[in-house]
Each structure stands twice: as C-alpha cells, then as structure tokens.
Design an enzyme around this catalytic site. Structure first.
Site, short mmCIF file in Angstrom:
data_model
loop_
_atom_site.label_atom_id
_atom_site.label_comp_id
_atom_site.label_asym_id
_atom_site.label_seq_id
_atom_site.Cartn_x
_atom_site.Cartn_y
_atom_site.Cartn_z
N GLU A 74 -12.90 -60.65 37.62
CA GLU A 74 -14.27 -60.34 37.22
C GLU A 74 -15.10 -61.59 37.39
O GLU A 74 -14.58 -62.71 37.44
CB GLU A 74 -14.31 -59.86 35.77
CG GLU A 74 -13.72 -60.85 34.77
CD GLU A 74 -13.69 -60.32 33.35
OE1 GLU A 74 -14.79 -60.08 32.81
OE2 GLU A 74 -12.58 -60.16 32.80
N ASP B 242 -6.16 -55.39 24.16
CA ASP B 242 -5.99 -56.67 24.85
C ASP B 242 -6.68 -57.73 24.01
O ASP B 242 -7.73 -57.48 23.41
CB ASP B 242 -6.52 -56.63 26.28
CG ASP B 242 -7.99 -56.31 26.39
OD1 ASP B 242 -8.80 -57.25 26.54
OD2 ASP B 242 -8.36 -55.11 26.34
#
Length: 255
Positions: free
Chosen positions: A140, A53
C-alpha cells in the site's frame, strides 16, 4: 453457495465468495466505533470466521479474551522496510500462540529499499514455525512516510513484489499472501497476480464491488472495530468461507 471449490494444496488463490441471497441473516460479531450501516454488495458479518490484524499501536492484548470473543486468526506486523521491527511483534507472536490463536506475520513494504533486502530482513526476524499461517506482503502507499514518498512505475512494483514473494516462498515453503488497498490495487495489481492469495481492504463495500473479478481469501472490513481484550480501534477481517472451509484452508496452508 460457494463460487469455487476449496483448493487443499499450497497457497493457491481461492474463492469462497458467498451469494447473499442464500445466506441467513446474522448478528454483527463485533461492535464498531464507526459502523457502516450498509455494505454495498453484502455485509462481512455474514461470514463465519473473523480475525484481527495488529501492530504495536494496539498496546497490551489479552489474547485469551480476544479468542473467547470470536477471534479465529490474527495477522501480526513483524517488519517494515529493511531496518524496522514492530516493537510488540515478538510478544504478540508468543502470546497469540499460547492462547491458541492461529497467527501469521506481515511485512509492510518500503519503496525506497530493494525487495531482496526487505525479504531477508523479514526472514531474519520471523521464525519458521510449524503451524504458523503463511506470511503476508503488505502493499500500500504510505502517505505519511517521512523518509520515502517514492511511487515506482507499476511494472517495477510488480517485479519487486515477485522478488519478495519468491524469496519468502523458498524459505518458508508456502507462498505468501498479498494484502492491498483499493488505490494501490487499481494502479499496480489489477489484471496481474491472478494465481496469488489476496487479503483485501474495503471498508464500505464487499470485495466483489471494490475489486471486481478478483478472488479473495481475507477481507479487512473495518479499522475501527471493538474487540474484547484490546483497547482502542482494531482492524477486523473475515475469511471468505464457512467454518468447514476454514478448517480445510488451515490444514492445507499452515506451514
């Protein structure tokens, strides 16, 4: 052995959790600038399918070199909040496709803006293309945010997550996946979203240890990986299944 059978429709939660005792030892696929000697519960290099990613911080990427080295998929940062687009998203999006790397886009959630606005912002900037992987909602805490230190109550977080997921599912025709980290998961997600597809971060232990009882499809196991074609540290992930499982998952879950 595979702990649960592969589901071949939609983006339903899948478990392909391998038992270490029946897996052969395998060489580590990629080097790491800060390697973990032993992962509690099982090492990621035992899995067949690895991917990355990326965001603008990776700089220029030679996608063909990355693919040749064993990168089988990529999640690319697209948007953040309701007013930010990653500087390199459009370039990465085109170049990954040209290199033949299956790729999906992710949204970094911002807790000081309504979920609907953020979903609409993502939709505005991420084209619906045949063959792309399902979108990802990145949940997050942003400990370094200069503009938003808000931490809503868990029930509110879950409610806003559902708004975002539902909105993207209606637009793209596939249920988005959820990316999360241990501290955020423990406070907000544990015990909920049982039928969603998860991409989990855990850099010192297997997901079965860090997220007990949670099925998972992708595992981000390092943020300091070394990937040919990319300068500097890179996040590396594995898919929770065999190469055959991966082909089935791709067939069922690509848009």
């Amino acid at each position: 052995m595979i702990a649960a059978a592969l589901a071949l429709s939609g983006c339903s939660q899948i478990s392909y959790d391998f038992t270490d005792s029946v897996l052969p030892l395998a060489a580590q696929r990629f080097a790491d600038n800060d390697p973990v000697e032993t992962f509690e519960g099982g090492a990621p290099h035992r899995y067949a399918i690895h991917g990355i990613d990326v965001s603008k911080y990776q700089g220029a990427i030679n996608w063909r070199a990355a693919k040749k080295s064993g990168v089988s998929f990529a999640f690319i940062k697209a948007t953040e909040g309701g007013d930010r687009v990653d500087d390199r998203f459009r370039h990465y999006w085109r170049e990954a496709r040209a290199a033949g790397v299956p790729r999906g886009a992710y949204h970094f959630y911002y807790f000081c803006r309504p979920a609907k606005e953020q979903a609409d912002w993502f939709i505005r900037h991420v084209p619906k293309e045949r063959g792309m992987l399902p979108p990802v909602l990145d949940m997050e805490w942003n400990h370094q945010s200069p503009t938003c230190r808000k931490r809503p109550a868990p029930a509110q977080v879950r409610s806003e997550m559902r708004v975002f997921l539902d909105r993207l599912e209606r637009h793209y025709g596939k249920r988005p996946m959820i990316y999360t980290t241990p501290d955020f998961y423990e406070r907000n997600i544990a015990g909920h979203f049982l039928n969603e597809t998860f991409w989990l971060r855990t850099v010192k232990a297997h997901p079965r240890v860090t997220y007990p009882g949670r099925n998972w499809t992708f595992w981000q196991y390092t943020g300091t990986g070394v990937v040919p074609g990319i300068s500097g540290n890179t996040d590396i992930n594995v898919f929770s299944g065999s190469a055959s499982d991966w082909r089935g998952w791709i067939s069922a879950n690509r848009i």
